[in-house]
Design an enzyme around this catalytic site. Structure first.
Site, PDB file in Angstrom:
ATOM      1  N   HIS A   1       0.835  -1.204   0.000  1.00 58.02           N
ATOM      2  CA  HIS A   1       0.000   0.000   0.000  1.00 58.02           C
ATOM      3  C   HIS A   1       0.873   1.257   0.000  1.00 58.02           C
ATOM      4  O   HIS A   1       1.221   1.786   1.056  1.00 58.02           O
ATOM      5  CB  HIS A   1      -0.904  -0.020   1.234  1.00 58.02           C
TER       6      HIS A   1
ATOM      7  N   ASP B   1      -8.808   3.021  -3.952  1.00 62.67           N
ATOM      8  CA  ASP B   1      -8.233   3.571  -2.724  1.00 62.67           C
ATOM      9  C   ASP B   1      -8.234   5.093  -2.731  1.00 62.67           C
ATOM     10  O   ASP B   1      -7.895   5.730  -3.721  1.00 62.67           O
ATOM     11  CB  ASP B   1      -6.805   3.059  -2.531  1.00 62.67           C
TER      12      ASP B   1
ATOM     13  N   HIS C   1       1.702   5.151  -2.266  1.00 58.90           N
ATOM     14  CA  HIS C   1       1.277   6.152  -3.250  1.00 58.90           C
ATOM     15  C   HIS C   1       2.529   6.822  -3.790  1.00 58.90           C
ATOM     16  O   HIS C   1       3.178   7.595  -3.081  1.00 58.90           O
ATOM     17  CB  HIS C   1       0.355   7.183  -2.597  1.00 58.90           C
TER      18      HIS C   1
ATOM     19  N   HIS D   1     -11.025   0.646   0.622  1.00 57.92           N
ATOM     20  CA  HIS D   1     -10.896   1.794   1.505  1.00 57.92           C
ATOM     21  C   HIS D   1     -12.267   1.963   2.164  1.00 57.92           C
ATOM     22  O   HIS D   1     -13.173   2.535   1.569  1.00 57.92           O
ATOM     23  CB  HIS D   1     -10.510   3.028   0.685  1.00 57.92           C
TER      24      HIS D   1
ATOM     25  N   ASN E   1      -6.238   9.800   6.319  1.00 56.62           N
ATOM     26  CA  ASN E   1      -7.500   9.148   5.964  1.00 56.62           C
ATOM     27  C   ASN E   1      -7.301   7.638   5.935  1.00 56.62           C
ATOM     28  O   ASN E   1      -6.511   7.151   5.132  1.00 56.62           O
ATOM     29  CB  ASN E   1      -7.940   9.654   4.583  1.00 56.62           C
TER      30      ASN E   1
ATOM     31  N   HIS F   1       2.976  14.467   0.263  1.00 51.16           N
ATOM     32  CA  HIS F   1       2.415  15.752  -0.155  1.00 51.16           C
ATOM     33  C   HIS F   1       3.505  16.807  -0.030  1.00 51.16           C
ATOM     34  O   HIS F   1       4.431  16.681   0.775  1.00 51.16           O
ATOM     35  CB  HIS F   1       1.216  16.145   0.712  1.00 51.16           C
TER      36      HIS F   1
ATOM     37  N   ARG G   1       2.401   8.635  -6.651  1.00 49.06           N
ATOM     38  CA  ARG G   1       1.876   9.885  -7.225  1.00 49.06           C
ATOM     39  C   ARG G   1       2.107  10.077  -8.722  1.00 49.06           C
ATOM     40  O   ARG G   1       1.630  11.078  -9.279  1.00 49.06           O
ATOM     41  CB  ARG G   1       2.439  11.103  -6.477  1.00 49.06           C
TER      42      ARG G   1
ATOM     43  N   ASP H   1       0.784   2.804   3.777  1.00 51.67           N
ATOM     44  CA  ASP H   1      -0.047   3.879   3.217  1.00 51.67           C
ATOM     45  C   ASP H   1       0.799   5.134   3.031  1.00 51.67           C
ATOM     46  O   ASP H   1       0.376   6.254   3.329  1.00 51.67           O
ATOM     47  CB  ASP H   1      -1.270   4.159   4.092  1.00 51.67           C
TER      48      ASP H   1
END
Length: 460
Positions: free
Chosen positions: A85, A177, A87, A204, A303, A334, A89, A330
């Site tokens: 899991h 997700d 990200h 999710h 989240n 950012h 991007r 997860d």
């Protein structure tokens, strides 16, 4: 530069350079969670495979062979860690993370394989987008990069994406997700499709009507701060609905990043009833509570949200008793400017690939809930099974450490104390809520297909 990775028998690059030396890992604590091996031994790696495991090995080089010896005394030699899991991007969010920087972050955390989520811009909802991520992962030539395809077109939750075509080209699971599937009828179709293509669905769990306007856990603290509350019921309702839908279907259903004690009870009952369901815990839901939001620090905005101490205890105990069998970071990067917004406007998400291992150890091993072999099982064997990697030609033995298996290995110093500094991360982002924490345990080398992709200077 210019190296071309070999093609595996399933069309994947197995990420092995033909010039990689053979490896002799001497005197480490060899842990294979699947077989139960936990002993001091040597490991010999040749041609991308584990050739021998034993004590007192004395390998002789073959003509033209280069043999690199690594002294592993005091280190754990583990199957390569797998994160189901993350990200990365790309495409669309390269200012936050790229597949290159995310892969570098992964190997520095000891992860030899990762699964990227599809909530990119545009979403990963076509065979071409799945192939794009695979190609970029090959170019990075660091960790193995896999992809979960979006279950619905554009992740809009309205119509099925071409899941069969994505599965054929390499999607290892399906998910929207970032959002749950709100429509029960569409969810039923997704589960039927996942069963037919032999892929897990990663949910999710978030009912959008119950979570609307929420930015942190619903309760007295949210009220005092004047922030929108997000009830645990939003997670529990969708999880319960999905498991009821799946009773007559029998797809592999996986509940991502569980955060609530009530969800644990639902998952526990479903597993006791024999349903093919697994659950996942993330570092922040094992270590942090809603109190991290008290100063309006948006780095603590995630989240699903951080909840109460009772929820943290429930998640930890669910890992300890085998209700939750998979750990996933997860990892959600950012930019600093995004996270500098006010709490309500800032995006959800935290990074964690490079510090996940010691954080898991802090929550689960140092607390006495698990030992190292059980912790490593949740980071190797179980995610390999979830993603179906152990069934892919050319990856035999992934998630294990056995003779003849693929040589994806992680070397861990379980006693190394260090301080988490996000500025030192390979990730492009710095939104780590564990900044400044002193932790114990670190992945000091990552070996993929027999090739050392990352090694701490301490590794000789």
């Amino acid at each position: 530069a210019g190296r071309q990775p070999r093609q595996g028998s399933d069309g994947e690059a197995d990420a092995v350079s033909g010039a990689a030396p053979s490896l002799f890992l001497r005197g480490g604590r060899v842990i294979d969670p699947l077989s139960g091996r936990d002993s001091v031994a040597d490991v010999l790696v040749r041609d991308g495979k584990v050739e021998a495991i034993g004590t007192g090995l004395a390998p002789k080089t073959k003509p033209g062979e280069s043999l690199r010896e690594i002294a592993c005394r005091g280190l754990i030699v583990s199957p390569g860690l797998i994160d189901p899991h993350v990200h990365f991007r790309e495409p669309g969010g390269e200012a936050k993370e790229t597949i290159q920087t995310g892969s570098a972050s992964a190997v520095r955390g000891g992860f030899t394989a990762v699964c990227c989520m599809p909530n990119t811009s545009p979403p990963l909802d076509t065979p071409q987008s799945i192939e794009f991520v695979r190609m970029r992962g090959r170019e990075a030539h660091l960790t193995r990069v896999y992809t979960a395809g979006a279950a619905t077109v554009g992740r809009a939750g309205e119509s099925l994406a071409p899941m069969g075509a994505m599965a054929r080209i390499g999607a290892c699971a399906f998910t929207d997700d970032g959002d749950g599937i709100a429509s029960a009828e569409l969810m039923r179709k997704i589960l039927l499709t996942c069963r037919s293509v032999d892929r897990a669905f990663l949910q999710h769990c978030q009912d959008p009507t119950l979570a609307a306007g929420g930015v942190m856990n619903s309760g007295a603290l949210a009220t005092r701060l004047g922030l929108g509350g997000w009830p645990a019921l939003a997670e529990e309702v969708m999880l319960e609905r999905d498991l009821r839908l799946n009773r007559s279907i029998g797809a592999h259903y996986h509940a991502q990043h569980l955060s609530a004690a009530g969800s644990v009870e639902i998952l526990r009952a479903a597993r006791a009833a024999g349903q093919p369901v697994t659950g996942e815990a993330s570092p922040h839901h094992l270590l942090l509570t809603e109190e991290a939001c008290a100063g309006y620090d948006s780095v603590a905005k995630v989240n699903p949200p951080l909840r109460t101490a009772a929820d943290v205890d429930a998640i930890r105990n669910a890992v300890a008793d085998g209700t939750i069998t998979i750990l996933g970071t997860d990892h959600a990067p950012h930019t600093p400017s995004e996270k500098a917004r006010d709490f309500t406007s800032a995006p959800f998400g935290m990074i964690g690939l490079e510090c996940a291992l010691p954080l898991y150890a802090k929550a689960l091993v140092e607390s006495g809930l698990l030992d190292w072999p059980r912790l490593l099982r949740l980071m190797t064997v179980e995610p390999a099974r979830l993603l179906g990697l152990d069934r892919r030609p050319g990856l035999e033995g992934i998630g294990e450490l056995r003779v003849g298996g693929v040589a994806d290995l992680t070397l861990i110093d379980p006693e190394l104390a260090w301080t988490i500094r996000a500025a030192d991360f390979a990730s492009r982002s710095r939104n780590c809520p564990f900044e400044g924490w002193t932790v114990r345990g670190k992945a000091v080398a990552a070996i993929v297909g027999g090739e050392v992709r990352h090694a701490d200077p301490r590794v000789g």
